[in-house]
Scaffold this motif. Structure first.
Motif, short mmCIF file in Angstrom:
data_model
loop_
_atom_site.label_atom_id
_atom_site.label_comp_id
_atom_site.label_asym_id
_atom_site.label_seq_id
_atom_site.Cartn_x
_atom_site.Cartn_y
_atom_site.Cartn_z
N THR A 240 8.47 18.85 -11.99
CA THR A 240 8.48 17.39 -12.06
C THR A 240 7.83 16.98 -13.36
N PHE A 241 8.31 15.88 -13.92
CA PHE A 241 7.73 15.41 -15.18
C PHE A 241 7.87 13.90 -15.29
N SER A 242 7.04 13.32 -16.11
CA SER A 242 7.05 11.89 -16.37
C SER A 242 7.12 11.66 -17.87
N GLN A 249 8.04 6.33 -12.76
CA GLN A 249 9.13 7.15 -12.23
C GLN A 249 8.88 8.62 -12.52
N MET A 250 9.16 9.45 -11.52
CA MET A 250 9.01 10.89 -11.67
C MET A 250 10.40 11.53 -11.71
N PHE A 251 10.61 12.38 -12.70
CA PHE A 251 11.89 13.07 -12.87
C PHE A 251 11.73 14.52 -12.42
N LEU A 284 16.69 9.25 -19.78
CA LEU A 284 16.06 10.21 -20.67
C LEU A 284 16.84 10.27 -21.97
N ILE A 285 16.16 10.09 -23.08
CA ILE A 285 16.79 10.12 -24.39
C ILE A 285 16.06 11.13 -25.27
N PRO A 286 16.75 11.69 -26.26
CA PRO A 286 16.12 12.72 -27.10
C PRO A 286 14.86 12.19 -27.79
N GLY A 287 13.85 13.05 -27.84
CA GLY A 287 12.63 12.72 -28.55
C GLY A 287 11.49 12.25 -27.69
N LEU A 288 11.73 11.89 -26.43
CA LEU A 288 10.65 11.43 -25.56
C LEU A 288 9.68 12.58 -25.26
N THR A 289 8.40 12.23 -25.14
CA THR A 289 7.38 13.20 -24.77
C THR A 289 7.25 13.24 -23.25
N ALA A 290 7.28 14.43 -22.68
CA ALA A 290 7.24 14.61 -21.23
C ALA A 290 5.96 15.34 -20.83
N ASN A 291 5.38 14.91 -19.72
CA ASN A 291 4.22 15.58 -19.13
C ASN A 291 4.72 16.37 -17.92
#
Length: 407
Positions: A240-242, A249-251, A284-291
């Motif tokens: 899971t990531f945000s 929202q959790m992906f 979700l788009i390219p370049g976003l930082t995910a935790n």
């Protein structure tokens, strides 16, 4: 005012009386404290938990960057001027769709020139072929010399080579003309446009880039996992990531690759982990930082007990009544491999029970056999010093242990 002689004579007696009074008050206070202490007694209760089902997890955290699984730089293989652009930023395109055109005048001229060269080479070849056939018949009748016949054969071979080259040049010219029309190689969205109409693009050793098209339906996260945790990460583990763009929202995703090439930055070694993430809403788009939270262990509907339930052992308190007592000695229970001992509360008894354990995250442990759902399991004792009348005063943690307690 007292006379000086009285002060000299009686002052020592006054000091003696004050000291005796002080000692008397100190003794009285100590007696009162002891009497008050006699009104308090030790109070001990048994702590326990219910064996309940839940989710047992152990996780590894990391940060990463979101990328599209398929991202293509669309360019041109020919030099020319951009004549038309049929797509812009954020345009949705399909595979095979015309998205740009290069001005075709010069390319069409090259094709016509190549076709003319093919026709000229064909005529020369056919002429030399006719001469060769005639000279061969004459040579067989010995009407011409060997030199003349060899010259005729050479001219035929040269013209044939020129004819083949002309046909190859025509194919290249036709292909270059086709390259003037640029089509999308994939279904996706235009995330970058590098040129404007009227701009000249030059193709040399590399392809001149015009568009960047990404498939946003299928994204991936390139996470950086610390070397201390990489040994626990395996392909197929849920994730899971945000992202900061959607903090509420959790992906969800799944580990698809663990790359073995290390990256060292500021003496910190990390490894790349690829996480596949479906993206039907294109949030979700390219370049976003995910935790990222990687579930290295995830047991659903597991019967769980806290870790202290496995370390509990019954104790005796000489001045405490109404505590559940062991129904049997712990040595009477034989533990097989993978089993641990717990004490189940059954009314006023503590029953030693062997249970089979499974996965553990250090705080809770899964029980796979030997225990029923809802069983009351002892975990420890809670001790305090309560008043004999009210029972609500807690015993100081710095006070010595009361007599009569045996472990």
């Amino acid at each position: 005012m007292k006379p000086q002689w009285a002060k000299i004579i009686f002052e020592p007696y006054f000091k003696t009386i004050d000291m005796k009074f002080t000692h008397l008050m100190s003794a009285t206070c100590a007696a009162m404290i002891m009497l008050a202490g006699c009104g308090k007694k030790q109070k001990v209760t048994l702590e326990s938990v219910k064996a309940e089902r839940g989710e047992l997890t152990e996780t590894v955290t990391a940060t990463g960057t979101i990328e599209s699984v398929t991202q293509v730089d669309v360019g041109t293989q020919v030099t020319g001027i951009i004549d038309k652009l049929y797509a812009d930023y954020n345009s949705e395109v399909t595979k095979g769709q015309l998205i740009a055109e290069i001005e075709k005048t010069l390319l069409e001229s090259d094709l016509k020139s190549a076709e003319a060269n093919v026709e000229s080479a064909r005529l020369t070849y056919e002429y030399n072929l006719t001469n060769y056939k005639r000279d061969r018949q004459l040579h067989e009748k010995q009407l011409i010399s060997d030199y003349e016949f060899q010259t005729s054969a050479k001219d035929l071979e040269v013209s044939k080579t020129a004819y083949d080259k002309a046909k190859a040049d025509r194919v290249r010219a036709a292909k270059n003309l086709n390259y003037a029309e640029i089509y999308s190689p994939i279904d996706g969205i235009v995330i970058s446009r590098e040129v404007e109409v009227g701009q000249t693009v030059v193709s040399n050793m590399t392809v001149a880039n015009i568009y960047t098209i990404a498939d946003l339906d299928n994204m991936q996260v390139i996470g950086n996992v610390d070397e201390a945790d990489i040994g626990q990460v395996k392909v197929g583990q849920p994730v899971t990531f945000s992202v900061d763009a959607y903090p509420d929202q959790m992906f969800e995703g799944e580990v698809t690759q663990v790359r073995l090439n290390p990256t060292t930055e500021s003496n910190v070694v990390t490894y790349e982990v690829v996480v596949a993430a479906p993206n039907p809403d294109h949030k979700l788009i390219p370049g976003l930082t995910a935790n990222l939270t990687i579930y290295v262990m995830r047991e659903q509907d597991a019967l769980l007990l806290p870790a202290k339930a496995f370390t509990f052992r019954p104790e005796e308190f000489g001045d405490v009544d109404n505590l559940p007592q062991p129904s049997a000695d712990a040595s009477s229970v034989r533990l097989a491999e993978g089993q641990k001992l717990v004490w189940v509360v059954n009314g006023t008894s503590l029953v030693p029970t062997a249970v089979t354990t499974g996965a553990s995250n250090g705080m809770k442990t899964q029980v796979t056999a030997g225990l029923q759902d809802g069983a009351d399991v002892a975990t420890g004792y809670a001790e305090n010093a309560g008043n004999a009348a009210t029972g609500d005063a807690e015993r100081s943690p710095f006070a010595p242990q009361p007599p009569g307690r045996k472990k």
